[in-house]
Design a protein around this motif. Structure first.
Motif, PDB file in Angstrom:
ATOM      1  N   LYS A  75       0.825  -1.213   0.000  1.00 22.20           N
ATOM      2  CA  LYS A  75       0.000   0.000   0.000  1.00 22.20           C
ATOM      3  C   LYS A  75       0.855   1.257   0.000  1.00 22.20           C
ATOM      4  CE  LYS A  75      -3.737  -2.360   2.428  1.00 22.20           C
ATOM      5  NZ  LYS A  75      -4.326  -2.631   3.752  1.00 22.20           N
ATOM      6  N   GLY A  76       2.133   1.091   0.193  1.00 24.41           N
ATOM      7  CA  GLY A  76       3.032   2.248   0.185  1.00 24.41           C
ATOM      8  C   GLY A  76       4.449   1.790   0.486  1.00 24.41           C
ATOM      9  N   VAL A  77       5.410   2.473  -0.099  1.00 20.68           N
ATOM     10  CA  VAL A  77       6.814   2.090   0.090  1.00 20.68           C
ATOM     11  C   VAL A  77       7.616   3.342   0.454  1.00 20.68           C
ATOM     12  CG1 VAL A  77       8.860   1.079  -0.982  1.00 20.68           C
ATOM     13  CG2 VAL A  77       6.584   0.281  -1.654  1.00 20.68           C
ATOM     14  N   THR A  78       8.420   3.233   1.502  1.00 23.11           N
ATOM     15  CA  THR A  78       9.353   4.329   1.818  1.00 23.11           C
ATOM     16  C   THR A  78      10.766   3.771   1.846  1.00 23.11           C
ATOM     17  OG1 THR A  78       9.052   3.956   4.178  1.00 23.11           O
ATOM     18  CG2 THR A  78       7.681   5.653   3.161  1.00 23.11           C
ATOM     19  N   ARG A  79      11.696   4.609   1.395  1.00 28.49           N
ATOM     20  CA  ARG A  79      13.093   4.180   1.316  1.00 28.49           C
ATOM     21  C   ARG A  79      13.970   5.202   2.031  1.00 28.49           C
ATOM     22  NH1 ARG A  79      13.482   0.331  -2.674  1.00 28.49           N
ATOM     23  NH2 ARG A  79      11.519   0.083  -3.804  1.00 28.49           N
ATOM     24  N   SER A  81      16.512  -7.740  -7.109  1.00 29.37           N
ATOM     25  CA  SER A  81      15.626  -8.458  -6.192  1.00 29.37           C
ATOM     26  C   SER A  81      14.464  -7.579  -5.742  1.00 29.37           C
ATOM     27  CB  SER A  81      16.415  -8.943  -4.972  1.00 29.37           C
ATOM     28  OG  SER A  81      17.034  -7.849  -4.335  1.00 29.37           O
ATOM     29  N   SER A  82      13.439  -8.238  -5.252  1.00 27.00           N
ATOM     30  CA  SER A  82      12.264  -7.565  -4.713  1.00 27.00           C
ATOM     31  C   SER A  82      11.861  -8.229  -3.404  1.00 27.00           C
ATOM     32  CB  SER A  82      11.082  -7.677  -5.682  1.00 27.00           C
ATOM     33  OG  SER A  82      11.325  -6.966  -6.865  1.00 27.00           O
ATOM     34  N   LEU A  83      11.228  -7.435  -2.550  1.00 26.83           N
ATOM     35  CA  LEU A  83      10.545  -8.024  -1.408  1.00 26.83           C
ATOM     36  C   LEU A  83       9.299  -8.723  -1.953  1.00 26.83           C
ATOM     37  CD1 LEU A  83      10.043  -8.388   1.647  1.00 26.83           C
ATOM     38  CD2 LEU A  83       8.796  -6.221   1.584  1.00 26.83           C
ATOM     39  N   ALA A 129       9.001  -8.508   9.960  1.00 27.89           N
ATOM     40  CA  ALA A 129       7.547  -8.370   9.810  1.00 27.89           C
ATOM     41  C   ALA A 129       6.994  -7.686  11.051  1.00 27.89           C
ATOM     42  CB  ALA A 129       6.909  -9.743   9.628  1.00 27.89           C
ATOM     43  N   ARG A 130       6.359  -6.545  10.829  1.00 25.82           N
ATOM     44  CA  ARG A 130       5.732  -5.814  11.936  1.00 25.82           C
ATOM     45  C   ARG A 130       4.270  -5.627  11.580  1.00 25.82           C
ATOM     46  NH1 ARG A 130      10.779  -1.774  12.389  1.00 25.82           N
ATOM     47  NH2 ARG A 130      12.039  -3.088  13.744  1.00 25.82           N
ATOM     48  N   PRO A 131       3.423  -5.339  12.566  1.00 26.39           N
ATOM     49  CA  PRO A 131       2.011  -5.161  12.245  1.00 26.39           C
ATOM     50  C   PRO A 131       1.825  -4.106  11.160  1.00 26.39           C
ATOM     51  CG  PRO A 131       2.319  -5.268  14.615  1.00 26.39           C
ATOM     52  CD  PRO A 131       3.685  -5.222  14.020  1.00 26.39           C
ATOM     53  N   GLY A 132       1.277  -4.521  10.037  1.00 30.72           N
ATOM     54  CA  GLY A 132       0.972  -3.586   8.959  1.00 30.72           C
ATOM     55  C   GLY A 132       2.132  -3.199   8.084  1.00 30.72           C
ATOM     56  N   GLU A 133       3.319  -3.731   8.339  1.00 29.87           N
ATOM     57  CA  GLU A 133       4.444  -3.363   7.486  1.00 29.87           C
ATOM     58  C   GLU A 133       5.527  -4.430   7.463  1.00 29.87           C
ATOM     59  OE1 GLU A 133       5.848   0.353   9.102  1.00 29.87           O
ATOM     60  OE2 GLU A 133       7.262  -0.662  10.434  1.00 29.87           O
ATOM     61  N   LEU A 134       6.269  -4.411   6.381  1.00 31.31           N
ATOM     62  CA  LEU A 134       7.445  -5.272   6.239  1.00 31.31           C
ATOM     63  C   LEU A 134       8.651  -4.372   6.026  1.00 31.31           C
ATOM     64  CD1 LEU A 134       5.901  -7.893   3.775  1.00 31.31           C
ATOM     65  CD2 LEU A 134       6.417  -8.254   6.195  1.00 31.31           C
ATOM     66  N   VAL A 135       9.771  -4.733   6.630  1.00 31.74           N
ATOM     67  CA  VAL A 135      10.969  -3.904   6.550  1.00 31.74           C
ATOM     68  C   VAL A 135      12.125  -4.752   6.028  1.00 31.74           C
ATOM     69  CG1 VAL A 135      12.543  -2.400   7.824  1.00 31.74           C
ATOM     70  CG2 VAL A 135      10.153  -2.614   8.559  1.00 31.74           C
ATOM     71  N   VAL A 163      10.721   0.167   3.725  1.00 28.45           N
ATOM     72  CA  VAL A 163       9.536  -0.137   4.535  1.00 28.45           C
ATOM     73  C   VAL A 163       8.339  -0.226   3.590  1.00 28.45           C
ATOM     74  CG1 VAL A 163       8.049   0.598   6.432  1.00 28.45           C
ATOM     75  CG2 VAL A 163      10.512   1.090   6.503  1.00 28.45           C
ATOM     76  N   VAL A 164       7.665  -1.360   3.641  1.00 32.27           N
ATOM     77  CA  VAL A 164       6.509  -1.582   2.766  1.00 32.27           C
ATOM     78  C   VAL A 164       5.264  -1.719   3.636  1.00 32.27           C
ATOM     79  CG1 VAL A 164       5.473  -3.095   1.033  1.00 32.27           C
ATOM     80  CG2 VAL A 164       7.958  -2.713   1.045  1.00 32.27           C
ATOM     81  N   LYS A 165       4.332  -0.795   3.463  1.00 34.83           N
ATOM     82  CA  LYS A 165       3.051  -0.888   4.185  1.00 34.83           C
ATOM     83  C   LYS A 165       2.184  -1.939   3.493  1.00 34.83           C
ATOM     84  CE  LYS A 165       3.700   2.712   6.956  1.00 34.83           C
ATOM     85  NZ  LYS A 165       3.930   2.494   8.400  1.00 34.83           N
TER      86      LYS A 165
END
Lengths: 314, 234
Positions: B14-18, B191-193, B216-222, B231-233
């Protein structure tokens, strides 16, 4: 330079089999409404009315064939024992020249190699002197590591070759060496698969570049090195370029100049291992040594005496 | 229908931050350090042949012996269980070959081989709840990465991947960093997540990323351990 683009354009080339025009054959294939023979060969008329030549042969250039076509300076494999990648790379280059002319010398890296014919060496050594013994005796190395490219070239000269080091080399310099049919020994930063990466020099490693080619606008290198995890690697030249520029620092010696190096794998460290006497890498702080000036973007060109290197300094 | 159900289990980005990050300092030649989401840290030293938990001051304790012959340049990655009582490490019989995934239990002081194979390559482990995953990368002229859950291969791809500790998203879904379609010449690629449904083998790329571990965190993957923190929501 091999025209791999052209070769690959023919990957799906269709070759009509040579057959007699009098040949008449009847073949039943799934989806055919009838079968007939035309000017030669065996044909089928498919349900959509298209004529299919059943003797068409599809040819495909495999990855291995691409490598063989593009290699201008191939070397026999040696699998290294210990942190000795530069010395085994030199051994592979000596083997390649010895293979071309048995009068050219070759040597094994260490006595351990004698137990690994076909793996640690393939060509019979022309001398009983070991490459590692010489490099250690000269104060170039403690365990076989060679962080200074000019010292690797000096080792090659000791074993009877003309060897130069291209300082501040570019990819164009590399292509000139390969165009002359000379293998190029280079340093780079290696990943877990034996391919180029950027770890800042922490995983510095040597390889022999054996050739290059272009495909779909991209230039590729063919490389071989002492891990032996793949017969030949194909790397994007741009990936390699970033990787040999990434050789910045190493923790191998700890703090350079303090006289000792940290505990190393596979050694009885009841005693401290002294730094090699001719190791003069600058201190980068925090237990690191600078290696770019000695190893980054360097090419070691090794040729038999009488043959001219395309460049570099002695 | 089955594949649709499987795909529906997979998360969507749903969103990616770098964020550009400085290179982490090397833990030392032949050493590898892993941690879990709680911050429990485990070190493997392939020179000394030991795996140990690190206390708050970074000192090793609960040391377990794991014999290793791998190149100190490629010690392997360390995965740490959610409660910090177990770790997964690589042990090789040769410098770049004969790798085994070893489960270290610090409570029992034991080391058990989970999976191994003959030939050049490496392995990386991951915890999927109580289950153990093994990512085995065969090298050689026909390289292939396979993801194993017990004795079942749940996904594989031809080519060479970078080692990265995966994370558990749900009981059936794993997050890992792979190149879904390596280049046919180099046998590598960007590569990709990705999210992997281990029951069906369905793989969904979420965002380009590179690193050495996924959290893996609630609502996001890092994704961490690369030149940027991604960080991928979800």
């Amino acid at each position: 330079m091999p025209l791999i683009d052209e070769l690959r354009r023919n990957v799906f080339a269709r070759i009509r089999a040579q057959t007699s025009s009098s040949t008449v054959a009847t073949v039943t294939i799934q989806g055919s409404s009838n079968v007939t023979s035309a000017t030669g060969g065996t044909f089928a008329i498919a349900q959509d009315g298209m004529e299919r030549n059943l003797e068409v042969v599809e040819t495909r250039l495999t990855r291995a064939q691409v490598i063989e076509k593009a290699k201008t300076a191939g070397v026999p494999q040696r699998v290294q024992v210990g942190p000795t990648c530069g010395l085994y790379a030199l051994g592979m280059v000596m083997d390649s020249w010895n293979e071309k002319d048995p009068k050219n010398p070759t040597a094994i890296v260490q006595d351990l190699d004698l137990r690994g014919k076909g793996k640690q060496y393939t060509r019979e050594p022309t001398t009983s002197e070991r490459i590692l013994d010489y490099a250690q005796g000269e104060g170039f190395t403690a365990l076989g590591e060679m962080f200074t490219a000019t010292q690797l070239a000096a080792t090659a000269r000791h074993f009877g070759y003309d060897a130069t080091t291209h300082l501040k080399a570019t990819l164009d310099d590399l292509y000139k060496v390969l165009d002359a049919g000379h293998p190029a020994i280079v340093g780079f930063d290696v990943d877990y698969n034996g391919n180029p990466t950027n770890s800042g020099g922490e995983r510095a490693h040597y390889a022999v570049i054996e050739g290059y080619f272009d495909d779909k606008g991209e230039r590729y290198l063919i490389a071989r090195h002492g891990w032996g995890v793949q017969k030949d690697h194909i790397w994007k030249a741009s990936d390699f370029d970033a990787s040999w520029k990434a050789l910045q620092t190493t923790t191998f010696y700890g703090t350079p100049g303090d006289g000792v190096i940290p505990r190393q794998f596979g050694l009885d460290m009841t005693h401290e291992l002294p730094e090699p006497s001719k190791m003069s890498l600058p201190d980068a702080g925090n237990g690191r040594a600078h290696i770019f000036e000695s190893l980054g973007t360097k090419i070691v060109e090794v040729v038999p005496k009488g043959e001219q290197p395309v460049g570099g300094v002695r | 229908m089955i594949s649709r159900l499987a795909t529906s289990r997979l998360p969507v980005a749903k969103g990616v931050t770098r964020e550009q990050v400085a290179r982490a300092p090397s833990p030392g030649r032949g050493k590898s350090v892993g941690d879990n989401a709680k911050g429990d840290r485990v070190v493997q030293d392939v020179v000394d042949g030991v795996v140990a938990r690190l206390d708050a001051s970074g000192q090793p304790r609960d040391t377990v012996k794991v014999a290793c012959a791998q190149d100190p340049l490629t010690p392997g990655l360390v995965a740490v269980s959610e409660d910090g009582s177990r770790a997964l490490v690589m042990s090789c019989k040769e410098m770049h070959g004969e790798p085994s995934l070893v489960l270290v239990d610090f409570t029992k002081g034991s080391a058990t081989t989970v999976r191994s194979f003959v030939g050049p390559g490496w392995v990386v482990g991951g915890f999927l709840g109580d289950k153990v995953l093994c990512l085995s990368q065969r090298l050689g002229d026909e390289p292939q990465l396979s993801v194993w859950l017990g004795d079942k291969c749940v996904w594989s791809v031809a080519g060479m991947q970078q080692p990265c500790v995966p994370a558990r998203v749900s009981p059936e879904v794993l997050a890992l960093v792979v190149c879904p379609k390596p280049d046919e010449l180099t046998q590598t690629g960007p590569s990709s997540l990705c999210a992997l449904d281990v029951t069906s083998g369905a793989l969904a790329p979420l965002a380009p990323a590179a690193g050495t571990r996924v959290l893996a965190r609630p609502g996001e993957l890092v994704v961490e351990g690369g030149s940027e923190r991604v960080v991928v929501k979800i």
